[in-house]
Design a protein around this motif. Structure first.
Motif, PDB file in Angstrom:
ATOM      1  N   THR A 167     -20.332 -17.391  -0.654  1.00  0.00           N
ATOM      2  CA  THR A 167     -20.110 -17.119   0.996  1.00  0.00           C
ATOM      3  C   THR A 167     -18.579 -15.510   1.365  1.00  0.00           C
ATOM      4  O   THR A 167     -17.390 -16.056   0.031  1.00  0.00           O
ATOM      5  CB  THR A 167     -18.953 -18.482   1.717  1.00  0.00           C
ATOM      6  OG1 THR A 167     -19.210 -17.770   2.953  1.00  0.00           O
ATOM      7  CG2 THR A 167     -18.846 -19.082   1.200  1.00  0.00           C
ATOM      8  N   ASP A 168     -17.775 -15.558   2.575  1.00  0.00           N
ATOM      9  CA  ASP A 168     -16.947 -14.825   2.669  1.00  0.00           C
ATOM     10  C   ASP A 168     -15.395 -15.403   2.582  1.00  0.00           C
ATOM     11  O   ASP A 168     -14.597 -15.439   3.283  1.00  0.00           O
ATOM     12  CB  ASP A 168     -17.457 -13.298   2.796  1.00  0.00           C
ATOM     13  CG  ASP A 168     -17.037 -13.585   4.899  1.00  0.00           C
ATOM     14  OD1 ASP A 168     -17.239 -14.914   4.689  1.00  0.00           O
ATOM     15  OD2 ASP A 168     -17.120 -12.452   5.507  1.00  0.00           O
ATOM     16  N   GLY A 169     -16.098 -16.778   2.817  1.00  0.00           N
ATOM     17  CA  GLY A 169     -15.244 -18.189   2.998  1.00  0.00           C
ATOM     18  C   GLY A 169     -14.570 -18.142   4.692  1.00  0.00           C
ATOM     19  O   GLY A 169     -13.971 -19.219   4.824  1.00  0.00           O
ATOM     20  N   VAL A 170     -15.156 -16.945   5.350  1.00  0.00           N
ATOM     21  CA  VAL A 170     -14.952 -17.450   6.920  1.00  0.00           C
ATOM     22  C   VAL A 170     -16.171 -18.216   8.295  1.00  0.00           C
ATOM     23  O   VAL A 170     -17.303 -17.798   7.829  1.00  0.00           O
ATOM     24  CB  VAL A 170     -14.716 -15.681   7.649  1.00  0.00           C
ATOM     25  CG1 VAL A 170     -13.742 -15.680   9.083  1.00  0.00           C
ATOM     26  CG2 VAL A 170     -13.312 -15.124   6.937  1.00  0.00           C
ATOM     27  N   ASN A 171     -15.199 -19.099   8.924  1.00  0.00           N
ATOM     28  CA  ASN A 171     -15.715 -19.308   9.581  1.00  0.00           C
ATOM     29  C   ASN A 171     -15.548 -19.205  11.092  1.00  0.00           C
ATOM     30  O   ASN A 171     -14.495 -19.492  11.543  1.00  0.00           O
ATOM     31  CB  ASN A 171     -15.974 -21.396   9.671  1.00  0.00           C
ATOM     32  CG  ASN A 171     -16.487 -21.857  10.285  1.00  0.00           C
ATOM     33  OD1 ASN A 171     -17.724 -21.993  10.084  1.00  0.00           O
ATOM     34  ND2 ASN A 171     -15.699 -22.151  11.584  1.00  0.00           N
ATOM     35  N   ASP A 172     -16.510 -18.102  11.020  1.00  0.00           N
ATOM     36  CA  ASP A 172     -16.446 -17.380  12.997  1.00  0.00           C
ATOM     37  C   ASP A 172     -17.324 -17.969  14.020  1.00  0.00           C
ATOM     38  O   ASP A 172     -17.402 -17.318  14.720  1.00  0.00           O
ATOM     39  CB  ASP A 172     -16.362 -15.970  12.724  1.00  0.00           C
ATOM     40  CG  ASP A 172     -17.474 -15.669  12.184  1.00  0.00           C
ATOM     41  OD1 ASP A 172     -18.433 -16.639  12.469  1.00  0.00           O
ATOM     42  OD2 ASP A 172     -17.519 -14.279  12.164  1.00  0.00           O
ATOM     43  N   TYR A 173     -17.533 -19.104  14.070  1.00  0.00           N
ATOM     44  CA  TYR A 173     -18.683 -19.987  14.357  1.00  0.00           C
ATOM     45  C   TYR A 173     -17.628 -20.926  15.460  1.00  0.00           C
ATOM     46  O   TYR A 173     -16.792 -22.029  15.323  1.00  0.00           O
ATOM     47  CB  TYR A 173     -19.719 -20.325  13.910  1.00  0.00           C
ATOM     48  CG  TYR A 173     -20.689 -21.506  15.074  1.00  0.00           C
ATOM     49  CD1 TYR A 173     -21.732 -20.127  15.427  1.00  0.00           C
ATOM     50  CD2 TYR A 173     -21.226 -22.740  15.550  1.00  0.00           C
ATOM     51  CE1 TYR A 173     -22.794 -21.228  15.969  1.00  0.00           C
ATOM     52  CE2 TYR A 173     -21.446 -23.066  16.346  1.00  0.00           C
ATOM     53  CZ  TYR A 173     -22.326 -22.460  16.205  1.00  0.00           C
ATOM     54  OH  TYR A 173     -23.113 -22.637  17.090  1.00  0.00           O
ATOM     55  N   ASN A 174     -17.876 -20.810  17.411  1.00  0.00           N
ATOM     56  CA  ASN A 174     -17.464 -21.714  17.278  1.00  0.00           C
ATOM     57  C   ASN A 174     -17.819 -22.482  18.391  1.00  0.00           C
ATOM     58  O   ASN A 174     -19.405 -22.208  18.861  1.00  0.00           O
ATOM     59  CB  ASN A 174     -16.463 -21.396  18.595  1.00  0.00           C
ATOM     60  CG  ASN A 174     -15.931 -19.628  18.653  1.00  0.00           C
ATOM     61  OD1 ASN A 174     -15.235 -19.764  17.815  1.00  0.00           O
ATOM     62  ND2 ASN A 174     -16.121 -18.799  19.636  1.00  0.00           N
TER      63      ASN A 174
ATOM     64  N   MET B  97     -18.808 -20.034  -4.755  1.00  0.00           N
ATOM     65  CA  MET B  97     -18.076 -17.949  -4.904  1.00  0.00           C
ATOM     66  C   MET B  97     -17.882 -16.998  -4.350  1.00  0.00           C
ATOM     67  O   MET B  97     -18.059 -17.247  -2.551  1.00  0.00           O
ATOM     68  CB  MET B  97     -19.857 -16.756  -5.717  1.00  0.00           C
ATOM     69  CG  MET B  97     -20.127 -18.150  -6.956  1.00  0.00           C
ATOM     70  SD  MET B  97     -21.643 -17.455  -7.818  1.00  0.00           S
ATOM     71  CE  MET B  97     -22.558 -19.037  -6.407  1.00  0.00           C
ATOM     72  N   LEU B  98     -16.431 -17.139  -4.500  1.00  0.00           N
ATOM     73  CA  LEU B  98     -15.617 -16.446  -3.062  1.00  0.00           C
ATOM     74  C   LEU B  98     -16.336 -14.813  -3.133  1.00  0.00           C
ATOM     75  O   LEU B  98     -15.746 -13.933  -4.734  1.00  0.00           O
ATOM     76  CB  LEU B  98     -14.569 -16.107  -3.137  1.00  0.00           C
ATOM     77  CG  LEU B  98     -13.101 -15.465  -1.754  1.00  0.00           C
ATOM     78  CD1 LEU B  98     -13.723 -16.290  -0.699  1.00  0.00           C
ATOM     79  CD2 LEU B  98     -11.913 -15.813  -2.402  1.00  0.00           C
ATOM     80  N   MET B  99     -16.662 -14.392  -2.612  1.00  0.00           N
ATOM     81  CA  MET B  99     -17.117 -12.547  -2.483  1.00  0.00           C
ATOM     82  C   MET B  99     -16.071 -11.995  -2.228  1.00  0.00           C
ATOM     83  O   MET B  99     -15.041 -11.890  -2.353  1.00  0.00           O
ATOM     84  CB  MET B  99     -17.806 -12.157  -1.143  1.00  0.00           C
ATOM     85  CG  MET B  99     -19.403 -12.837  -1.167  1.00  0.00           C
ATOM     86  SD  MET B  99     -20.602 -12.816  -2.257  1.00  0.00           S
ATOM     87  CE  MET B  99     -20.881 -11.146  -2.579  1.00  0.00           C
ATOM     88  N   PRO B 100     -16.594 -10.676  -2.841  1.00  0.00           N
ATOM     89  CA  PRO B 100     -14.578  -9.512  -2.859  1.00  0.00           C
ATOM     90  C   PRO B 100     -14.415  -9.618  -1.806  1.00  0.00           C
ATOM     91  O   PRO B 100     -14.732  -9.034  -0.878  1.00  0.00           O
ATOM     92  CB  PRO B 100     -15.317  -8.368  -3.417  1.00  0.00           C
ATOM     93  CG  PRO B 100     -16.813  -9.037  -4.605  1.00  0.00           C
ATOM     94  CD  PRO B 100     -17.115 -10.053  -3.772  1.00  0.00           C
ATOM     95  N   ASN B 101     -13.131  -8.909  -2.060  1.00  0.00           N
ATOM     96  CA  ASN B 101     -12.485  -8.029  -0.601  1.00  0.00           C
ATOM     97  C   ASN B 101     -12.213  -9.206   0.757  1.00  0.00           C
ATOM     98  O   ASN B 101     -12.905  -9.719   1.832  1.00  0.00           O
ATOM     99  CB  ASN B 101     -12.985  -7.059  -0.087  1.00  0.00           C
ATOM    100  CG  ASN B 101     -12.821  -6.017  -1.030  1.00  0.00           C
ATOM    101  OD1 ASN B 101     -11.620  -5.994  -1.566  1.00  0.00           O
ATOM    102  ND2 ASN B 101     -14.563  -5.486  -1.008  1.00  0.00           N
ATOM    103  N   SER B 102     -12.068 -11.323   0.416  1.00  0.00           N
ATOM    104  CA  SER B 102     -12.165 -12.036   1.442  1.00  0.00           C
ATOM    105  C   SER B 102     -10.747 -12.728   1.501  1.00  0.00           C
ATOM    106  O   SER B 102     -11.010 -13.461   1.000  1.00  0.00           O
ATOM    107  CB  SER B 102     -13.435 -12.536   0.729  1.00  0.00           C
ATOM    108  OG  SER B 102     -14.852 -12.237   0.353  1.00  0.00           O
ATOM    109  N   GLU B 103      -9.827 -12.070   1.267  1.00  0.00           N
ATOM    110  CA  GLU B 103      -8.637 -12.858   0.860  1.00  0.00           C
ATOM    111  C   GLU B 103      -8.209 -13.869   2.342  1.00  0.00           C
ATOM    112  O   GLU B 103      -7.807 -14.382   1.827  1.00  0.00           O
ATOM    113  CB  GLU B 103      -7.420 -12.231   0.835  1.00  0.00           C
ATOM    114  CG  GLU B 103      -7.372 -11.173  -0.429  1.00  0.00           C
ATOM    115  CD  GLU B 103      -7.251 -12.149  -1.798  1.00  0.00           C
ATOM    116  OE1 GLU B 103      -6.648 -13.215  -1.435  1.00  0.00           O
ATOM    117  OE2 GLU B 103      -8.728 -12.144  -2.294  1.00  0.00           O
ATOM    118  N   LYS B 104      -8.892 -13.093   3.651  1.00  0.00           N
ATOM    119  CA  LYS B 104      -8.929 -14.056   4.747  1.00  0.00           C
ATOM    120  C   LYS B 104     -10.026 -15.594   4.474  1.00  0.00           C
ATOM    121  O   LYS B 104      -9.279 -16.762   5.103  1.00  0.00           O
ATOM    122  CB  LYS B 104      -9.772 -13.489   5.962  1.00  0.00           C
ATOM    123  CG  LYS B 104      -9.088 -14.223   7.599  1.00  0.00           C
ATOM    124  CD  LYS B 104      -9.640 -13.848   8.697  1.00  0.00           C
ATOM    125  CE  LYS B 104      -9.897 -14.260   9.800  1.00  0.00           C
ATOM    126  NZ  LYS B 104     -10.514 -13.884  10.884  1.00  0.00           N
ATOM    127  N   GLY B 105     -10.781 -16.151   3.389  1.00  0.00           N
ATOM    128  CA  GLY B 105     -11.395 -17.220   3.289  1.00  0.00           C
ATOM    129  C   GLY B 105     -11.146 -18.103   2.189  1.00  0.00           C
ATOM    130  O   GLY B 105     -11.415 -18.632   2.145  1.00  0.00           O
TER     131      GLY B 105
END
Length: 513
Positions: free
Chosen positions: A189-196, A218-226
């Motif tokens: 994943t990119d590590g971001v939970n954007d589900y309310n 596994m953190l996908m590239p360019n995923s610093e936010k997650g």
């Protein structure tokens, strides 16, 4: 000449040692705990500093306690050598932030994993985006698994990360008949939970701590936010995180599978006596030679009426005679491969020794020429430098004029010692280490430079000298290595006065000769 000869022999010995022997014990990690009615079983990673499995510990090498009470080791085996199966849950992000090329890699990697399953292994796949869906429940039907993989698409607008993890944990805690006791979650994943709405962050982290099922994230590239989220998921579950920058998904899947197969299954003679559905503290310590590594986990001690005989490490109750024959053929093939490898190593060593002897003979024949050269007779520095490449000559001249403070660092081949100095920019004691080919930096006590910082990984990064040029490389650390304000994803050149961010602190780098 002596120095080059020693280097030659050192490289030769390193190649032989790498091919034949495992490294020294560096870390111990308890991945899962399961209670049978007659014993307590744990799955333990015991690795060297490079993340490779060590030689199998003996029973006398292992010590453990529950709430301070000593446990007796009953048996220990490499997991891949047992007839136990493993139940792997693939948790796949199908939001639009996952690119088509990445999803193609994910699908291919899961199919490869399924193709390598043993008879008692099982795979389940859960996808999460706007909704959480079980694409396939635990199965070892390769055709059904391939069909489930083919049905996955990555076009959802939201990412219900916590809901996906929660559903995966529900699968992992199931105790169906014939389902392997060992479970793992493989998350990409990119590590971001954007589900309310849905499952909260606190709820899922509580589940992770309670269930003690390792999540290989596994953190996908360019995923610093997650990054912080995935780091927490990994830490709470006792798993391992991989930064996917410049890495292929099938390669990392291979690492994870190898790590699972090369872990150790340890049985302790401890049944239901203390099983009360409450929290208990387990400490496992492994010692080999003068190296000691340990891990402590808290787990829920659940009473079990199931004896371990049904899941004995020697033989599974579900293995038919046909499967046993297949297993024997696999073992025979493995033994042949090992024999071929050993023969290859012996031939390599023999050829290397012959080459070295020939080198010494040729060296003896050229002795007269050496003794009449400008170097021996005290010729000028210009004559001395003519035997070296331009980049070494330039480094030698720079060192003569600036005493090691030039930003170019390439003089080590001239025989000068180098000391690496990390000076905290915000004040504090300097950290130093002599350069001897490689300097490891991290929180672990076996590193050349030890940084006592919770955000620094056990082995965080390393600095190497390659042909007189210094390079720094991140060793898959949890929080990354930042050089001159940039997060490095590959081996990068490092110079005098560069800045290095490790954990909470920033350092000024110096190379002193």
């Amino acid at each position: 000449m002596v120095k080059k000869t020693a280097l030659f022999l050192a490289v030769l010995m390193l190649l032989v040692q790498t091919a034949v022997f495992a490294g020294e014990l560096y870390s111990t990690d308890v991945r899962q705990v399961y209670c049978f009615s007659d014993l307590l079983r744990t799955y333990v990673d015991a690795e060297d500093s490079g993340g490779n499995s060590i030689n199998k510990p003996e029973r006398s090498d292992v010590a453990a306690t529950i709430d301070g009470n000593k446990l007796t080791v009953q048996d220990i085996r490499r997991f891949g050598d047992t007839d136990e199966g493993v139940a792997d849950i693939f948790l796949v992000d199908i939001s639009g932030s996952i690119r088509d090329s990445q999803m193609k890699q994910v699908k291919a990697a899961i199919k490869t994993w399924a193709a390598n399953m043993k008879n008692n292994d099982r795979i389940a796949i859960i996808t999460f985006g706007e909704n959480v869906r079980c694409a396939i429940d635990f199965s070892n039907d390769r055709g059904a698994i391939d069909n489930a993989v083919n049905s996955i698409t990555n076009n959802d607008r939201k990412t219900q990360l916590y809901g996906g993890i929660s559903e995966a944990l529900k699968l992992a805690t199931r105790t169906d008949a014939n389902l392997p006791k060992r479970k793992n979650i493989v998350l990409i994943t990119d590590g971001v939970n954007d589900y309310n709405g849905g499952v909260s962050e606190n709820d899922v982290f509580t589940q992770l701590k309670d269930d003690l099922v390792p999540v290989y994230s596994m953190l996908m590239p360019n995923s610093e936010k997650g990054r912080a989220t995935i780091n927490s998921v990994t830490e709470y579950s006792g798993g391992k995180m991989y930064d996917m920058s410049n890495k292929q998904i099938d390669t990392v899947y291979g690492w994870i599978r190898e790590s699972i197969q090369n872990s150790y299954t340890v049985d302790f003679a401890y049944g239901n006596a203390a099983a009360d559905d409450g929290k208990h503290n387990l400490n496992v310590k492994i010692a080999q030679g003068d190296k000691i590594a340990e891990d402590s986990v808290q787990f829920t001690f659940k009473k079990s009426d199931e004896p371990s005989g049904a899941y004995a490490m020697g033989e599974s109750k579900n293995v038919t005679d046909e499967n046993k024959e297949e297993k024997n053929e696999e073992n025979s093939s493995d033994n042949k491969k090992k024999l071929i490898l050993i023969i290859g190593i012996i031939l390599f060593v023999a050829v290397a020794i012959v080459a070295f002897i020939l080198f010494l003979v040729m060296r003896g024949r050229n002795t007269e020429d050496i003794y009449t050269s400008d170097i021996y007779s005290g010729g000028s520095s210009q004559s001395f430098n003519q035997g070296y490449p331009d980049h070494i000559n330039n480094g030698y001249n720079n060192a003569q004029s600036s005493h090691g403070m030039d930003r170019t660092v390439n003089v080590n081949e001239m025989g000068q010692d180098i000391t690496i100095v990390l000076s905290p920019i915000n004040g504090g004691a300097q950290l130093t280490a002599k350069m001897n080919g490689i300097v490891n930096i991290g929180r672990g006590p076996l590193n050349e430079i030890v940084i006592n910082d919770d955000l620094v990984s056990g082995r965080h990064c390393s600095i190497t000298n390659e042909n007189g040029v210094m390079y720094i490389e991140d060793m898959m650390s949890t929080n990354g290595t930042i050089l001159n304000g940039i997060l490095i994803n590959s081996k990068s050149e490092i110079r005098n006065n560069d800045t290095l961010m490790l954990g909470n602190n920033e350092y000024r780098v110096s190379f002193v000769f």
